[in-house]
Design a protein around this motif. Sequence first.
Motif, short mmCIF file in Angstrom:
data_model
loop_
_atom_site.label_atom_id
_atom_site.label_comp_id
_atom_site.label_asym_id
_atom_site.label_seq_id
_atom_site.Cartn_x
_atom_site.Cartn_y
_atom_site.Cartn_z
N GLN A 45 -27.88 -20.46 27.15
CA GLN A 45 -27.75 -21.89 26.94
C GLN A 45 -27.11 -22.56 28.15
OE1 GLN A 45 -28.56 -23.96 24.06
NE2 GLN A 45 -28.22 -25.48 25.68
N ASN A 74 -20.43 -26.41 23.88
CA ASN A 74 -20.75 -25.02 23.56
C ASN A 74 -19.60 -24.46 22.74
OD1 ASN A 74 -23.18 -24.97 24.89
ND2 ASN A 74 -22.60 -23.44 26.41
N TRP A 75 -19.88 -24.07 21.49
CA TRP A 75 -18.84 -23.54 20.59
C TRP A 75 -19.25 -22.11 20.22
CZ3 TRP A 75 -14.85 -26.81 18.44
CH2 TRP A 75 -13.98 -26.14 17.56
N ALA A 119 -20.87 -15.92 16.47
CA ALA A 119 -21.86 -16.99 16.35
C ALA A 119 -21.77 -17.91 17.56
CB ALA A 119 -21.63 -17.80 15.07
N LYS A 160 -19.15 -26.98 13.66
CA LYS A 160 -18.59 -26.01 12.71
C LYS A 160 -17.22 -25.54 13.18
CE LYS A 160 -23.25 -24.30 11.71
NZ LYS A 160 -24.16 -23.15 11.86
N ASP A 201 -23.10 -21.99 18.89
CA ASP A 201 -23.79 -23.25 18.66
C ASP A 201 -23.63 -24.16 19.87
OD1 ASP A 201 -24.72 -23.29 15.70
OD2 ASP A 201 -22.63 -22.62 15.56
N ASN A 202 -24.71 -24.82 20.23
CA ASN A 202 -24.67 -25.88 21.23
C ASN A 202 -24.90 -27.21 20.50
OD1 ASN A 202 -26.71 -27.78 22.94
ND2 ASN A 202 -25.15 -26.92 24.29
N TYR A 203 -24.08 -28.19 20.82
CA TYR A 203 -24.19 -29.51 20.20
C TYR A 203 -24.53 -30.53 21.28
CZ TYR A 203 -21.93 -27.16 16.28
OH TYR A 203 -21.62 -26.29 15.26
#
Length: 304
Positions: A84, A92-93, A136, A170, A138-140
Amino acid sequence: MLDIVIEARQASLGNGLEVRRILPFRLRRMVGPFIFMDHAGPVSVQPQQMSAMDVLPHPHIGLSTVSYLFGGQVTHRDSLGVEQIIRPGEVNWMTAGRGIAHSERFEDPAALAGGELEMIQTWVALPEADEESAPAFDNYQPQQLPIFTEKGVWMRLIAGNAYGLKNGVKTHSPLFYVHAVLEPGTRFGLPKEHSERGVYVAKGSLQVNGNRYGPGQLLVFTKGIDPVLFAHEKTTLMLLGGEPLGERFIWWNFVSSRRERIDQAKADWEAGRIALPPQDNQAFVPLPKDPFRLKGSPPPQPLS
């Protein structure tokens, strides 16, 4: 009242990338669940020097890493097979949980030209019940992160809840994380719904209770106090905090409520039991002997 002012210290990631390290600090280890904060850049290097800046694959447990850029771009790759690119305004989380490895590489020459690259990275400790959760990522995108504006104020909610704003990022415990820009002469307050609150001055300057604070300073406020922040000039702030999680141990890239869990993570990394990113597995950062002892500091201490 103002509880403490933390001065950023210069630190090297060992690859030529110099950062300002804000957390942890010996007199104030955490602000809410936030246990680590680095401010990198602005950085400008020649294209041929770019590969030396890369952060090779390295492990984490017991935390979430949160990357946020003011400028430039960074390519993230991790054990889950995620690749990503993060750009300004995105988040980036990555939740490490029981264990993950990731790399951060600077692969766009334009991202390091003219001092464009600038990044804030924080770590958020996980509640005990989530420390061994599945990793996990996640990209927001910017459109997923609400923006609020009024006269003299622009701010983006990165995560959590503050100022009546919420988003879908999240998280695992009550917190807030906000990027704010104040125009000269603006007065601003902190969210009141959280027990622990900090203000990091990334650019510009603030006046609080007659005292002036500038870049590289983190101001941490006592619960129940409603300070007025006055911007002398155009000022960029990172606001963060939330509810405390209790005692934590930290060593290198590992965080846990149990010291023995960190010892297990050390052994797991040395034995190759934490997988490398499948797209970036030709090199990695070896386990340090003991970065704290090498610097003449005491052994790893609990964070509370």
